[in-house]
Design a protein around this motif. Structure first.
Motif, PDB file in Angstrom:
ATOM      1  N   ARG A 189       8.767  20.947  14.766  1.00 25.01           N
ATOM      2  CA  ARG A 189       9.839  21.095  13.789  1.00 25.01           C
ATOM      3  C   ARG A 189      10.549  22.431  13.932  1.00 25.01           C
ATOM      4  NH1 ARG A 189       6.444  18.431   8.763  1.00 25.01           N
ATOM      5  NH2 ARG A 189       6.573  16.282   9.541  1.00 25.01           N
ATOM      6  N   ARG A 190      11.806  22.433  13.525  1.00 19.76           N
ATOM      7  CA  ARG A 190      12.677  23.608  13.597  1.00 19.76           C
ATOM      8  C   ARG A 190      12.876  24.079  15.034  1.00 19.76           C
ATOM      9  NH1 ARG A 190      12.234  27.077   8.117  1.00 19.76           N
ATOM     10  NH2 ARG A 190      11.695  25.375   6.728  1.00 19.76           N
ATOM     11  N   ARG A 191      12.873  23.127  15.945  1.00 16.71           N
ATOM     12  CA  ARG A 191      13.071  23.464  17.356  1.00 16.71           C
ATOM     13  C   ARG A 191      14.155  22.587  17.986  1.00 16.71           C
ATOM     14  NH1 ARG A 191       7.436  24.573  20.352  1.00 16.71           N
ATOM     15  NH2 ARG A 191       8.903  25.579  21.754  1.00 16.71           N
ATOM     16  N   GLY A 192      15.075  22.085  17.158  1.00 17.76           N
ATOM     17  CA  GLY A 192      16.228  21.365  17.666  1.00 17.76           C
ATOM     18  C   GLY A 192      16.034  19.886  17.892  1.00 17.76           C
ATOM     19  N   VAL A 193      14.861  19.327  17.520  1.00 23.48           N
ATOM     20  CA  VAL A 193      14.594  17.916  17.780  1.00 23.48           C
ATOM     21  C   VAL A 193      15.484  17.014  16.918  1.00 23.48           C
ATOM     22  CG1 VAL A 193      12.857  16.093  17.684  1.00 23.48           C
ATOM     23  CG2 VAL A 193      12.238  18.373  18.513  1.00 23.48           C
ATOM     24  N   ALA A 194      15.563  17.303  15.618  1.00 20.93           N
ATOM     25  CA  ALA A 194      16.386  16.475  14.733  1.00 20.93           C
ATOM     26  C   ALA A 194      17.857  16.533  15.137  1.00 20.93           C
ATOM     27  CB  ALA A 194      16.219  16.932  13.287  1.00 20.93           C
ATOM     28  N   ARG A 195      18.317  17.696  15.535  1.00 18.47           N
ATOM     29  CA  ARG A 195      19.714  17.814  15.966  1.00 18.47           C
ATOM     30  C   ARG A 195      19.955  16.985  17.233  1.00 18.47           C
ATOM     31  NH1 ARG A 195      23.380  21.074  14.175  1.00 18.47           N
ATOM     32  NH2 ARG A 195      21.829  22.368  13.097  1.00 18.47           N
ATOM     33  N   ALA A 196      18.995  16.986  18.159  1.00 16.60           N
ATOM     34  CA  ALA A 196      19.127  16.173  19.368  1.00 16.60           C
ATOM     35  C   ALA A 196      19.155  14.686  19.026  1.00 16.60           C
ATOM     36  CB  ALA A 196      17.980  16.479  20.323  1.00 16.60           C
ATOM     37  N   LEU A 197      18.356  14.273  18.039  1.00 18.06           N
ATOM     38  CA  LEU A 197      18.360  12.883  17.603  1.00 18.06           C
ATOM     39  C   LEU A 197      19.713  12.494  17.016  1.00 18.06           C
ATOM     40  CD1 LEU A 197      14.835  12.644  15.945  1.00 18.06           C
ATOM     41  CD2 LEU A 197      15.602  11.280  17.905  1.00 18.06           C
ATOM     42  N   MET A 198      20.295  13.376  16.203  1.00 13.28           N
ATOM     43  CA  MET A 198      21.600  13.096  15.609  1.00 13.28           C
ATOM     44  C   MET A 198      22.678  12.934  16.687  1.00 13.28           C
ATOM     45  SD  MET A 198      21.228  12.851  12.374  1.00 13.28           S
ATOM     46  CE  MET A 198      19.648  12.109  12.828  1.00 13.28           C
ATOM     47  N   ALA A 199      22.658  13.809  17.668  1.00 11.83           N
ATOM     48  CA  ALA A 199      23.651  13.740  18.736  1.00 11.83           C
ATOM     49  C   ALA A 199      23.483  12.456  19.548  1.00 11.83           C
ATOM     50  CB  ALA A 199      23.531  14.963  19.640  1.00 11.83           C
ATOM     51  N   ALA A 200      22.241  12.089  19.845  1.00 11.01           N
ATOM     52  CA  ALA A 200      21.992  10.877  20.618  1.00 11.01           C
ATOM     53  C   ALA A 200      22.376   9.632  19.834  1.00 11.01           C
ATOM     54  CB  ALA A 200      20.517  10.813  21.027  1.00 11.01           C
ATOM     55  N   ALA A 201      22.078   9.622  18.531  1.00 11.93           N
ATOM     56  CA  ALA A 201      22.438   8.474  17.696  1.00 11.93           C
ATOM     57  C   ALA A 201      23.956   8.296  17.660  1.00 11.93           C
ATOM     58  CB  ALA A 201      21.892   8.657  16.285  1.00 11.93           C
ATOM     59  N   ALA A 202      24.696   9.393  17.591  1.00  5.61           N
ATOM     60  CA  ALA A 202      26.157   9.313  17.590  1.00  5.61           C
ATOM     61  C   ALA A 202      26.670   8.754  18.915  1.00  5.61           C
ATOM     62  CB  ALA A 202      26.757  10.684  17.310  1.00  5.61           C
TER      63      ALA A 202
END
Length: 259
Positions: A189-202
């Motif tokens: 957590r807090r290492r950019g994983v959620a942000r990478a998921l958001m970008a991939a989902a888009a």
């Protein structure tokens, strides 16, 4: 399904993040911990986000969700805790497989694409649940599923009151999608994983013809809301406090991003 009050013109997000009527849920904490807009640890540079397709990948995604979203009673022994989580993981895995296969009748009008974020085991700290590990491919090393989410292409999520408004016309089933079940492994957590998921989902949504992407978030989950806002989402609607209290849950926001 009940009366929902949503602002015609949503006020700024800062005005929507009021004190919760009940403590933020485990689901909110699982997302918030991974969704800090200012990642406090170094980003994982070896994270790859892809579709979850194999049984092993779907099972790992289910196991991660069970670990992130399940609340184990504090008086349980370690054996009982592990048994409880295995039961939840199996249920999450079976539910995900049914959605992907199209056999879940509640999702018959929704196309579900599960995504996973994976990283080499050697790039991560110890402590991962074994069920989140993927076997090594020939010539490669084992990978750990460190994040997961679903892309749901359709008019609305089943049994969901907070529904997107756009597009106003056209094939809404194809042009609209929702992100759900965002979770990350605690050690990443807090290492950019959620942000990478958001970008991939888009990217996945745009490739499927989606023009309007939505995500729900509890109003008390400021960290997750900050991630979504910084990823291009804007608040479109919110639940009324009275409606949320009647449902015995925290008030939620619906965020929208045009692709």
């Amino acid at each position: 399904m009940g009366v929902l009050a949503a602002a015609a013109a949503a006020p700024p997000a800062a005005l929507l993040l009021r004190r919760p009527s009940v403590p933020c849920s485990r689901r909110a904490h699982a997302t918030a911990a991974s969704a800090s807009a200012a990642d406090s640890a170094a980003a994982l540079t070896q994270v790859l986000v892809r579709r979850a397709q194999s049984p092993a990948e779907l099972r790992a995604a289910g196991s991660l969700r069970a670990a992130a979203f399940s609340v184990v009673p504090p008086d349980r022994s370690e054996f009982a805790r592990q048994s409880f989580l295995r039961m939840k993981a199996d249920a999450a895995w079976q539910a995900l497989e049914a959605k992907v296969a199209g056999t879940d009748v509640e999702y018959k009008d929704v196309l579900v694409t599960p995504l996973i974020a994976v990283a080499p085991v050697e790039a991560l700290p110890r402590g991962a649940e074994g069920a989140c590990l993927l076997p090594a491919e020939p010539g490669g090393s084992p990978q750990l599923v460190v994040g997961t989410c679903d892309l749901n292409q359709g008019i609305n999520l089943p049994a969901e009151d907070l529904i997107g408004r756009l597009p106003a016309e056209g094939d809404k089933r194809r042009l609209r999608a929702y992100i759900s079940n965002v979770a990350t492994w605690e050690g990443a957590r807090r290492r950019g994983v959620a942000r990478a998921l958001m970008a991939a989902a888009a990217r996945e949504a745009a490739a499927a013809g989606v023009q309007h992407l939505y995500v729900h978030v509890e109003a008390c989950n400021a960290a997750a809301a900050a991630l979504y806002l910084s990823s291009g989402f804007e608040v479109e609607a919110e639940e009324a406090e009275a409606f949320a209290r009647a449902q015995n849950r925290n008030r939620r926001l619906l965020l929208h991003r045009q692709l």
